[in-house]
Write an enzyme that holds these catalytic residues in place. Structure first.
Site, short mmCIF file in Angstrom:
data_model
loop_
_atom_site.label_atom_id
_atom_site.label_comp_id
_atom_site.label_asym_id
_atom_site.label_seq_id
_atom_site.Cartn_x
_atom_site.Cartn_y
_atom_site.Cartn_z
N LYS A 46 -4.00 6.40 10.47
CA LYS A 46 -4.89 6.43 9.31
C LYS A 46 -4.12 6.86 8.07
O LYS A 46 -4.03 6.11 7.11
CB LYS A 46 -6.06 7.38 9.56
CG LYS A 46 -7.23 6.77 10.33
CD LYS A 46 -7.15 6.92 11.80
CE LYS A 46 -8.23 6.18 12.55
NZ LYS A 46 -8.74 6.93 13.69
N TRP A 60 -16.56 10.69 16.71
CA TRP A 60 -15.31 11.23 17.28
C TRP A 60 -15.54 12.59 17.91
O TRP A 60 -14.95 12.90 18.94
CB TRP A 60 -14.20 11.24 16.24
CG TRP A 60 -13.75 9.84 15.93
CD1 TRP A 60 -13.86 9.17 14.75
CD2 TRP A 60 -13.13 8.91 16.86
NE1 TRP A 60 -13.36 7.90 14.89
CE2 TRP A 60 -12.90 7.70 16.15
CE3 TRP A 60 -12.76 8.98 18.20
CZ2 TRP A 60 -12.32 6.58 16.74
CZ3 TRP A 60 -12.17 7.86 18.79
CH2 TRP A 60 -11.96 6.68 18.06
N ASP A 68 -9.50 18.02 14.68
CA ASP A 68 -9.05 16.62 14.81
C ASP A 68 -8.95 16.06 13.39
O ASP A 68 -9.93 15.59 12.82
CB ASP A 68 -10.04 15.82 15.64
CG ASP A 68 -9.72 14.33 15.66
OD1 ASP A 68 -8.72 13.91 15.04
OD2 ASP A 68 -10.47 13.56 16.30
C1 LIG Z 1 -9.17 7.12 14.91
C2 LIG Z 1 -9.63 8.47 15.34
C3 LIG Z 1 -9.46 8.92 16.66
C4 LIG Z 1 -8.84 8.08 17.74
O1 LIG Z 1 -7.50 7.95 17.54
P1 LIG Z 1 -6.56 7.19 18.60
O2 LIG Z 1 -5.22 7.43 17.99
O3 LIG Z 1 -6.98 5.75 18.58
O4 LIG Z 1 -6.75 7.81 19.91
C5 LIG Z 1 -9.89 10.20 16.96
N1 LIG Z 1 -10.45 10.99 16.04
C6 LIG Z 1 -10.64 10.58 14.77
C7 LIG Z 1 -11.27 11.52 13.77
C8 LIG Z 1 -10.24 9.30 14.38
O5 LIG Z 1 -10.43 8.90 13.12
#
Ligand SMILES: *Cc1c(COP(=O)(O)O)cnc(C)c1O
Length: 359
Positions: free
Chosen positions: A195, A102, A171
């Site tokens: 998540k 990511w 993030d």
């Molecule tokens: C799942 C995830 C993403 C992507 O998320 P989207 O909502 O599908 O754009 C980005 N960063 C992390 C750490 C993730 O776990």
């Protein structure tokens, strides 16, 4: 009806209590005579749902007054662009820490807008994060971006990077709400909801107010924090049902005792699973114990030929979605807040039994 233990990395399991409440309120929310899905986002009823959810999230995370909380669309992936568009503020460079899949995506998106400095990276071939004092930070960077929890590699930072006066961006997609976090250390915290917050389609952004208001020329309105902040996330139609469901999750977390209580439960859940993996020669997790994720636990079997059998038998035992990410292989158990301790125990018991039969 029989519900399984769902170890999906995302969209992930939701608390059963929350799903039941949503079911009860599905056709007629609190006497409104309609579903939340059918409500105008500008009506009194929906406005109260939205405001309550924000207040509960602020309370759970102790979000300081000088931060805006936004409920947006576009996923964390849109934030990969929204962060540089809003935070560069006349500067041409930003620092990124690269610890996995990511981080890499965030970096390649940022490169569309600025020069990216790599302030630190996981050592080659190692499953860990750069040491706290090994970060090479540029004091002229517009901001520093990192990924506190790498969902795919199962690597989590055991510290918050010290960035001096440079705004820190995290993030938090796969670790938000797993434990208390000092929001005041951050310029921006963002997370896709699917998540650890609620259903897919909602993105939560917590942004310090002084970072809002100056965008790169050409920034679309939908990518401008100020437009969303000034409109209380109702510049356009927000993801109303996801926001409502997130609100139910926030209330569930408050009933569970808040994030301090969740931290204890999550540490215990992860600790048990890692202990089971470490205590066996049949299972392996490669991550530096200092940096092991509480939320995403990748592991391999001694014999990869057994992977398919493991997954089939696990599914038969009601343990679903354990297949590892295609880039890593093996298995991955995502054990977010909504995964009950009994689910983790059921996985551990299954793993021991599988090893006995196949190891
Ligand atoms: C799942 C995830 C993403 C992507 O998320 P989207 O909502 O599908 O754009 C980005 N960063 C992390 C750490 C993730 O776990």
């Amino acid at each position: 009806m029989s519900r399984v233990y769902n170890f999906s990395a995302g969209p992930a399991a939701l608390p059963e209590e929350v799903l039941k409440q949503a079911q009860e309120e599905m056709l007629d929310w609190h006497g409104a005579g309609m579903s939340v899905m059918e409500m105008s986002h500008r009506g009194k009823e929906y406005m109260s749902i939205a405001a309550q959810a924000e207040a509960d999230l602020r309370e759970l995370m102790s979000v300081p007054e000088n931060y805006k909380v936004m409920f947006l669309q576009g996923g964390a992936s849109s934030q990969f662009a929204m962060v540089p568009l809003n935070l560069l503020r006349g500067k041409g460079t930003a620092d990124y820490i690269n610890t996995g899949s990511w981080s890499k995506k965030a970096i390649s998106e940022a490169k569309r807008f600025c020069e990216v400095g790599i302030a630190g990276a996981s050592p080659e071939g190692a499953f860990s994060v750069p040491a706290r004092d090994a970060l090479d930070l540029n004091p002229d960077a517009a901001y520093v971006h990192y990924t506190p929890n790498e969902t795919i590699q199962g690597i989590e930072f055991p510290y918050i990077p010290e960035t001096g006066g440079v705004p820190l961006v995290g993030d938090f997609s796969s670790t938000i709400l797993s434990r208390p976090v000092d929001v005041s250390r951050y310029g921006v915290i963002y997370a896709g909801a699917q998540k650890n917050i609620g259903p897919a389609g909602l993105t939560v952004c917590i942004v310090r107010e002084d970072l809002i208001g100056e965008t790169l020329q050409g920034t679309p309105a939908m990518f401008d924090y100020k437009i969303h902040a000034d409109a209380d996330s109702m510049y356009n139609t927000p993801p109303t049902y996801g926001w409502y469901l997130a609100g139910l999750v926030f209330q569930w977390l408050k009933r569970k005792g808040g994030l301090e209580a969740m931290a204890q439960i999550n540490e215990r859940k992860a600790g048990k699973l890692y202990a089971a993996i470490d205590g066996s020669d049949f299972y392996n997790n490669p991550v530096d114990p200092q940096c092991r994720s509480w939320m995403n636990v990748p592991f391999t079997l001694a014999d990869a030929e057994l992977d398919a059998t493991f997954l089939t038998e696990a599914a038969q035992a009601g343990l679903k979605t354990l297949k590892g990410h295609r880039s890593v292989g093996g298995m991955r158990a995502s054990i977010y807040n909504a995964m009950p301790e009994e689910g983790v125990q059921a996985l551990i018991d299954f793993m021991a039994d599988f090893e006995k039969r196949h190891g």
